[in-house]
Design a protein around this motif. Structure first.
Motif, mmCIF file in Angstrom:
data_model
loop_
_atom_site.group_PDB
_atom_site.id
_atom_site.type_symbol
_atom_site.label_atom_id
_atom_site.label_comp_id
_atom_site.label_asym_id
_atom_site.label_seq_id
_atom_site.Cartn_x
_atom_site.Cartn_y
_atom_site.Cartn_z
ATOM 1 N N HIS A 17 0.850 -1.195 0.000
ATOM 2 C CA HIS A 17 0.000 0.000 0.000
ATOM 3 C C HIS A 17 0.882 1.240 0.000
ATOM 4 N N TYR A 18 0.472 2.235 -0.783
ATOM 5 C CA TYR A 18 1.079 3.565 -0.706
ATOM 6 C C TYR A 18 -0.020 4.499 -0.234
ATOM 7 N N GLY A 19 -0.016 4.871 1.040
ATOM 8 C CA GLY A 19 -1.134 5.631 1.582
ATOM 9 C C GLY A 19 -2.401 4.808 1.444
ATOM 10 N N THR A 20 -3.421 5.377 0.790
ATOM 11 C CA THR A 20 -4.665 4.629 0.627
ATOM 12 C C THR A 20 -4.669 3.818 -0.659
ATOM 13 N N PHE A 21 -3.609 3.960 -1.470
ATOM 14 C CA PHE A 21 -3.564 3.267 -2.754
ATOM 15 C C PHE A 21 -2.942 1.870 -2.596
ATOM 16 N N THR A 22 -3.590 0.877 -3.197
ATOM 17 C CA THR A 22 -3.074 -0.487 -3.123
ATOM 18 C C THR A 22 -2.404 -0.840 -4.444
ATOM 19 N N ALA A 23 -1.067 -0.918 -4.430
ATOM 20 C CA ALA A 23 -0.321 -1.227 -5.662
ATOM 21 C C ALA A 23 -0.271 -2.734 -5.899
ATOM 22 N N VAL A 24 -0.210 -3.509 -4.811
ATOM 23 C CA VAL A 24 -0.201 -4.974 -4.898
ATOM 24 C C VAL A 24 -1.198 -5.485 -3.861
ATOM 25 N N GLY A 41 1.105 -7.927 -17.306
ATOM 26 C CA GLY A 41 -0.056 -7.107 -16.964
ATOM 27 C C GLY A 41 0.109 -5.729 -17.556
ATOM 28 N N PRO A 42 -0.965 -4.954 -17.612
ATOM 29 C CA PRO A 42 -0.880 -3.609 -18.178
ATOM 30 C C PRO A 42 -0.047 -2.688 -17.294
ATOM 31 N N SER A 43 0.260 -1.524 -17.813
ATOM 32 C CA SER A 43 1.028 -0.528 -17.075
ATOM 33 C C SER A 43 0.306 -0.198 -15.766
ATOM 34 N N GLY A 44 1.056 -0.186 -14.682
ATOM 35 C CA GLY A 44 0.471 0.158 -13.385
ATOM 36 C C GLY A 44 -0.173 -1.005 -12.655
ATOM 37 N N SER A 45 -0.040 -2.227 -13.183
ATOM 38 C CA SER A 45 -0.715 -3.367 -12.551
ATOM 39 C C SER A 45 0.064 -3.933 -11.362
ATOM 40 N N GLY A 46 1.278 -3.419 -11.124
ATOM 41 C CA GLY A 46 2.008 -3.840 -9.922
ATOM 42 C C GLY A 46 3.180 -4.773 -10.178
ATOM 43 N N LYS A 47 3.553 -4.951 -11.448
ATOM 44 C CA LYS A 47 4.618 -5.907 -11.800
ATOM 45 C C LYS A 47 5.957 -5.526 -11.167
ATOM 46 N N THR A 48 6.376 -4.273 -11.395
ATOM 47 C CA THR A 48 7.670 -3.833 -10.867
ATOM 48 C C THR A 48 7.658 -3.842 -9.340
ATOM 49 N N THR A 49 6.543 -3.447 -8.758
ATOM 50 C CA THR A 49 6.451 -3.433 -7.295
ATOM 51 C C THR A 49 6.651 -4.837 -6.730
ATOM 52 N N ILE A 50 6.058 -5.834 -7.380
ATOM 53 C CA ILE A 50 6.236 -7.220 -6.924
ATOM 54 C C ILE A 50 7.704 -7.631 -7.054
ATOM 55 N N ASP A 163 13.269 -7.048 -15.241
ATOM 56 C CA ASP A 163 12.144 -6.118 -15.400
ATOM 57 C C ASP A 163 12.192 -5.488 -16.788
ATOM 58 N N GLU A 164 11.438 -6.036 -17.710
ATOM 59 C CA GLU A 164 11.381 -5.547 -19.084
ATOM 60 C C GLU A 164 12.781 -5.299 -19.648
ATOM 61 N N PRO A 165 13.649 -6.301 -19.593
ATOM 62 C CA PRO A 165 15.038 -6.048 -20.002
ATOM 63 C C PRO A 165 15.171 -5.777 -21.497
ATOM 64 N N THR A 196 6.971 -8.304 -18.010
ATOM 65 C CA THR A 196 6.756 -7.708 -19.320
ATOM 66 C C THR A 196 5.306 -7.259 -19.458
ATOM 67 N N HIS A 197 5.049 -6.332 -20.400
ATOM 68 C CA HIS A 197 3.658 -6.151 -20.766
ATOM 69 C C HIS A 197 3.443 -6.561 -22.223
ATOM 70 N N ASP A 198 4.453 -7.305 -22.757
ATOM 71 C CA ASP A 198 4.386 -7.790 -24.128
ATOM 72 C C ASP A 198 3.870 -9.235 -24.104
HETATM 73 N N1 LIG Z 1 6.654 4.785 -4.498
HETATM 74 C C1 LIG Z 1 5.395 4.818 -4.915
HETATM 75 N N2 LIG Z 1 4.506 5.668 -4.356
HETATM 76 C C2 LIG Z 1 3.220 5.693 -4.763
HETATM 77 N N3 LIG Z 1 2.705 4.910 -5.741
HETATM 78 C C3 LIG Z 1 3.534 4.049 -6.310
HETATM 79 C C4 LIG Z 1 4.922 3.957 -5.961
HETATM 80 N N4 LIG Z 1 5.480 2.991 -6.730
HETATM 81 C C5 LIG Z 1 4.517 2.535 -7.533
HETATM 82 N N5 LIG Z 1 3.345 3.149 -7.299
HETATM 83 C C6 LIG Z 1 2.079 2.904 -7.988
HETATM 84 O O1 LIG Z 1 1.793 1.528 -7.890
HETATM 85 C C7 LIG Z 1 1.204 1.053 -9.087
HETATM 86 C C8 LIG Z 1 1.988 -0.120 -9.623
HETATM 87 O O2 LIG Z 1 3.243 0.335 -10.078
HETATM 88 P P1 LIG Z 1 4.279 -0.628 -10.789
HETATM 89 O O3 LIG Z 1 5.490 0.162 -11.058
HETATM 90 O O4 LIG Z 1 4.431 -1.853 -9.965
HETATM 91 O O5 LIG Z 1 3.507 -0.972 -12.134
HETATM 92 P P2 LIG Z 1 3.978 -1.848 -13.397
HETATM 93 O O6 LIG Z 1 2.999 -2.958 -13.524
HETATM 94 O O7 LIG Z 1 5.412 -2.197 -13.230
HETATM 95 O O8 LIG Z 1 3.760 -0.833 -14.602
HETATM 96 P P3 LIG Z 1 4.646 -0.559 -15.937
HETATM 97 O O9 LIG Z 1 4.257 -1.602 -16.919
HETATM 98 O O10 LIG Z 1 4.190 0.807 -16.363
HETATM 99 O O11 LIG Z 1 6.106 -0.596 -15.540
HETATM 100 C C9 LIG Z 1 1.170 2.244 -10.054
HETATM 101 O O12 LIG Z 1 -0.131 2.788 -10.046
HETATM 102 C C10 LIG Z 1 2.174 3.205 -9.461
HETATM 103 O O13 LIG Z 1 1.831 4.527 -9.746
#
Ligand SMILES: Nc1ncnc2c1ncn2[C@@H]1O[C@H](COP(=O)(O)OP(=O)(O)OP(=O)(O)O)[C@@H](O)[C@H]1O
Ligand SMILES: [Mg+2]
Length: 367
Positions: A17-24, A41-50, A163-165, A196-198
């Motif tokens: 969680h980032y504040g009230t936002f759930t990234a994963v 997954g699409p952009s913003g789906s949480g791949k890099t965060t995982i 990560d998307e090398p 990847t998102h490919d």
């Molecule tokens: N440090 C952070 N603070 C707040 N929100 C964050 C932070 N890092 C990531 N997020 C949010 O978490 C969500 C997931 O981000 P993430 O980078 O994991 O996506 P992704 O699937 O890797 O996307 P992409 O394909 O664009 O790389 C996004 O909405 C992003 O804005």
């Protein structure tokens, strides 16, 4: 590379969680020893965060990361011994290829002789031994990515995280490096987690794919299993192209059911053990465009729908047709073009047919 092969990774209910936002959002996933797993997954789906949580650069808000049965969630990144290659991950520009690859070994305090042996082995692995003394700027983008791979593999990492090398490379080079990455995985036998998102990259490289949407794991499975039996509309749509057919369930029985859509009666068969939906409920089917055929005079199929071509294009390997139907709306069909006497034309009436197992029931995505 050492004899120790891959390691098994488990994510248990991992959230970020980032504040009230759930990234994963409560992601649980097993990656087997030696497996090539792709997070798609699409952009913003949480791949890099995982991936960052696995690497130790992001602390999960809840849940745990487990390696070979041991909880490593509190371990700092340097104690995890994971190799990493990120999108456009820069090499050190003032160091030669060999010095770049030797860097993780210097950090780990290996002797000069040990470093040289390992650097040579790693450069052999990515087929760049002849480039050891060049500077990064004297290499192509693909060669630079291979140096980054060698640098990530040189210290016998427990896991390789990617990560998307390949995303910065042009299409042809990307396809070449995809093949190399796959061959590399076979050679080193390590556990790879790739992001990847490919979708084509995911399908062609992975032993298994985990599909993410809005931070949630939607479905995981072998590429063929996911493509053939997507569980939701999102998975069917994201992994390949699909038609979606909606109607009412009639005559459910253990092996399948009939979907009634206007005047059309579509025959649906289900894999053994999968229960049919209840009679009278609404159901949604995914039908891949390449599973549709055009029926000639007197030809039969499990499901048949009449329509009219509204648009078509020639794609080299085949034709892509858009067909307007009274009962199912617009349908996309892909037909092979070779050996076919078929000449598409706008307005041409056509009869579409497909086998019962081609149409797969999928769930509507939660809003
Ligand atoms: N440090 C952070 N603070 C707040 N929100 C964050 C932070 N890092 C990531 N997020 C949010 O978490 C969500 C997931 O981000 P993430 O980078 O994991 O996506 P992704 O699937 O890797 O996307 P992409 O394909 O664009 O790389 C996004 O909405 C992003 O804005
Ligand atoms: Mg990302």
């Amino acid at each position: 590379m050492s004899e120790q092969r891959g390691h098994a990774l488990t994510l248990q209910e991992v959230s970020k969680h980032y504040g009230t936002f759930t990234a994963v959002d409560r992601v649980s996933l097993d990656v087997a020893q030696g497996e090539f797993l792709t997070l798609l997954g699409p952009s913003g789906s949480g791949k890099t965060t995982i991936l960052m949580a696995v690497a130790g650069f992001v602390a999960p808000s809840a849940g745990s990361i487990v390696l070979d049965g041991a909880d490593i969630t509190p371990l700092p990144p340097e104690k995890r011994n994971f190799g990493m290659v990120f999108q456009g991950y820069a090499l050190f520009p003032h160091m030669t290829v060999a010095e770049n690859v030797a860097f993780p070994l210097r950090v780990r305090g290996l002797s000069r002789a040990d470093r040289d042996t390992k650097v040579r082995a790693a450069l052999d692995l990515v087929q760049l031994a002849a480039f050891a003394d060049r500077l990064p700027k004297q290499l192509s983008g693909g060669q630079q990515q291979r140096v980054a791979l060698a640098r990530a593999l040189v210290f016998d990492p427990n896991l390789l995280l990617l990560d998307e090398p390949l995303s910065a490379l042009d299409k042809k080079l990307r396809a070449e490096l995809q093949e190399e990455l796959k061959a590399l995985h076979r050679r080193v036998g390590r556990t790879f987690v790739n992001v990847t998102h490919d979708q084509e990259e995911a399908l062609s490289l992975s032993d298994r794919i985990a599909i993410l949407n809005h931070g949630k794991l939607v479905q995981a499975g072998a590429p063929g299993a996911l493509y053939e039996r997507p569980r939701t509309r999102f998975v069917a749509d994201f992994l390949g192209k699909s038609n979606f057919l909606e109607g009412l369930v009639r005559q459910p029985h253990p092996g399948g059911f009939t979907l009634e859509a206007g005047a059309a009666q579509l025959t649906v068969s289900l894999p053994a053990g999968e229960a049919a939906p209840a009679a009278g409920t609404r159901s949604l089917l995914s039908l891949r465009p390449e599973k549709i055929t055009l029926l000639g005079e007197g030809e039969e199929a499990d499901s048949i729908v009449d329509g009219r071509i509204v648009a078509w294009s020639y794609l080299g390997a085949g034709f892509s047709l858009r067909i307007e139907t009274a009962d199912l709306g617009e349908i996309r069909a892909n037909l092979p073009s070779w050996r076919s006497a078929f000449a598409p034309a706008e307005g041409l009436p056509v009869r579409l047919g497909w086998p019962a197992e081609a149409a797969v029931p999928v769930e509507e995505d939660a809003a």
